[in-house]
Design a protein around this motif. Structure first.
Motif, mmCIF file in Angstrom:
data_model
loop_
_atom_site.group_PDB
_atom_site.id
_atom_site.type_symbol
_atom_site.label_atom_id
_atom_site.label_comp_id
_atom_site.label_asym_id
_atom_site.label_seq_id
_atom_site.Cartn_x
_atom_site.Cartn_y
_atom_site.Cartn_z
ATOM 1 N N ALA A 111 1.001 -1.304 0.015
ATOM 2 C CA ALA A 111 -0.096 0.076 0.201
ATOM 3 C C ALA A 111 0.924 1.184 -0.039
ATOM 4 O O ALA A 111 0.521 2.259 -0.830
ATOM 5 C CB ALA A 111 -0.778 0.106 1.155
ATOM 6 N N LEU A 112 1.847 1.303 0.856
ATOM 7 C CA LEU A 112 2.749 2.685 0.705
ATOM 8 C C LEU A 112 3.631 2.478 -0.557
ATOM 9 O O LEU A 112 3.793 3.655 -0.964
ATOM 10 C CB LEU A 112 3.815 2.209 1.817
ATOM 11 N N VAL A 113 3.912 1.576 -1.108
ATOM 12 C CA VAL A 113 4.707 1.599 -2.316
ATOM 13 C C VAL A 113 3.549 2.123 -3.513
ATOM 14 O O VAL A 113 3.982 3.075 -4.319
ATOM 15 C CB VAL A 113 4.844 0.207 -3.036
ATOM 16 N N LYS A 114 2.358 1.811 -3.503
ATOM 17 C CA LYS A 114 1.217 2.361 -4.446
ATOM 18 C C LYS A 114 1.167 3.768 -4.136
ATOM 19 O O LYS A 114 0.934 4.603 -5.114
ATOM 20 C CB LYS A 114 0.098 1.522 -4.243
ATOM 21 N N ALA A 115 0.821 4.201 -3.017
ATOM 22 C CA ALA A 115 0.887 5.428 -2.652
ATOM 23 C C ALA A 115 1.953 6.275 -2.997
ATOM 24 O O ALA A 115 1.582 7.430 -3.098
ATOM 25 C CB ALA A 115 0.413 5.653 -1.102
ATOM 26 N N THR A 116 3.247 5.916 -2.984
ATOM 27 C CA THR A 116 4.480 6.679 -3.067
ATOM 28 C C THR A 116 4.333 6.819 -4.552
ATOM 29 O O THR A 116 4.580 7.905 -4.872
ATOM 30 C CB THR A 116 5.476 6.025 -2.756
ATOM 31 N N HIS A 117 3.999 5.775 -5.368
ATOM 32 C CA HIS A 117 3.797 6.038 -6.799
ATOM 33 C C HIS A 117 2.762 7.140 -7.105
ATOM 34 O O HIS A 117 3.123 8.020 -8.132
ATOM 35 C CB HIS A 117 3.660 4.605 -7.404
ATOM 36 N N ASN A 118 1.667 6.957 -6.727
ATOM 37 C CA ASN A 118 0.631 7.946 -6.714
ATOM 38 C C ASN A 118 1.039 9.264 -6.629
ATOM 39 O O ASN A 118 0.695 10.293 -7.388
ATOM 40 C CB ASN A 118 -0.644 7.437 -6.171
ATOM 41 N N TYR A 119 1.851 9.646 -5.460
ATOM 42 C CA TYR A 119 1.951 10.956 -5.252
ATOM 43 C C TYR A 119 3.083 11.511 -6.165
ATOM 44 O O TYR A 119 3.070 12.607 -6.582
ATOM 45 C CB TYR A 119 2.802 10.820 -3.556
ATOM 46 N N GLN A 120 4.160 10.399 -6.441
ATOM 47 C CA GLN A 120 5.227 11.065 -7.548
ATOM 48 C C GLN A 120 4.377 11.261 -8.977
ATOM 49 O O GLN A 120 4.644 12.463 -9.500
ATOM 50 C CB GLN A 120 6.292 9.984 -7.725
ATOM 51 N N LEU A 121 3.552 10.487 -9.271
ATOM 52 C CA LEU A 121 2.599 10.763 -10.587
ATOM 53 C C LEU A 121 1.918 12.270 -10.435
ATOM 54 O O LEU A 121 2.168 13.083 -11.305
ATOM 55 C CB LEU A 121 1.673 9.687 -10.607
ATOM 56 N N SER A 122 1.458 12.479 -9.254
ATOM 57 C CA SER A 122 0.769 13.812 -8.921
ATOM 58 C C SER A 122 1.663 15.096 -8.872
ATOM 59 O O SER A 122 1.358 16.154 -9.533
ATOM 60 C CB SER A 122 -0.080 13.805 -7.630
ATOM 61 N N ARG A 123 2.708 14.741 -8.430
ATOM 62 C CA ARG A 123 4.128 15.597 -8.520
ATOM 63 C C ARG A 123 4.715 16.029 -10.028
ATOM 64 O O ARG A 123 4.989 17.155 -10.261
ATOM 65 C CB ARG A 123 5.048 15.694 -7.445
ATOM 66 N N LYS A 124 4.721 15.090 -10.707
ATOM 67 C CA LYS A 124 5.666 15.066 -11.839
ATOM 68 C C LYS A 124 4.841 15.241 -13.152
ATOM 69 O O LYS A 124 5.504 15.735 -14.026
ATOM 70 C CB LYS A 124 6.689 13.816 -11.773
ATOM 71 N N ASP A 125 3.845 15.133 -13.130
ATOM 72 C CA ASP A 125 2.857 15.153 -14.392
ATOM 73 C C ASP A 125 2.501 16.633 -14.320
ATOM 74 O O ASP A 125 1.539 17.150 -13.589
ATOM 75 C CB ASP A 125 1.623 14.232 -14.211
ATOM 76 N N LYS A 126 3.260 17.568 -15.142
ATOM 77 C CA LYS A 126 3.189 19.106 -15.323
ATOM 78 C C LYS A 126 1.646 19.500 -15.634
ATOM 79 O O LYS A 126 1.197 20.494 -15.289
ATOM 80 C CB LYS A 126 4.250 19.547 -15.927
ATOM 81 N N GLY A 127 0.829 18.398 -16.405
ATOM 82 C CA GLY A 127 -0.464 19.030 -16.796
ATOM 83 C C GLY A 127 -1.626 18.311 -16.435
ATOM 84 O O GLY A 127 -2.660 18.622 -16.386
ATOM 85 N N ALA A 128 -1.351 17.709 -15.067
ATOM 86 C CA ALA A 128 -2.165 17.131 -14.179
ATOM 87 C C ALA A 128 -3.207 18.059 -13.732
ATOM 88 O O ALA A 128 -4.490 17.790 -13.493
ATOM 89 C CB ALA A 128 -1.820 16.168 -13.085
#
Length: 75
Positions: free
Chosen positions: A18-35
């Motif tokens: 669960a922590l690995v998935k949450a970390t991935h999702n957080y990184q996705l939200s921070r690094k996707d410049k058009g999100a």
């Protein structure tokens, strides 16, 4: 699959799936410049799902984004 994810972080806590998935999702939200413009509701939903997965409850003062509703910026 998740056996390799059970590593230790520097503080000594273990990385759970669960922590690995949450970390991935957080990184996705921070690094996707058009999100913020193109995937605002999706990214918000993913982050809420991550919090729910980690804590077992949805944050009390948060409302899930409605499907198909655009942001107020009109994007």
């Amino acid at each position: 699959m998740y056996a390799s994810c059970r590593r230790r972080c520097p503080s000594g806590a273990s990385f759970t799936p669960a922590l690995v998935k949450a970390t991935h999702n957080y990184q996705l939200s921070r690094k996707d410049k058009g999100a913020w413009a193109h995937n605002f509701n999706h990214v918000g939903q993913v982050l809420l799902d991550s919090v729910e997965d980690l804590t077992g409850t949805v944050p009390a003062n948060r409302v899930r984004p409605s499907p198909g509703v655009r942001s107020s910026s009109g994007c």
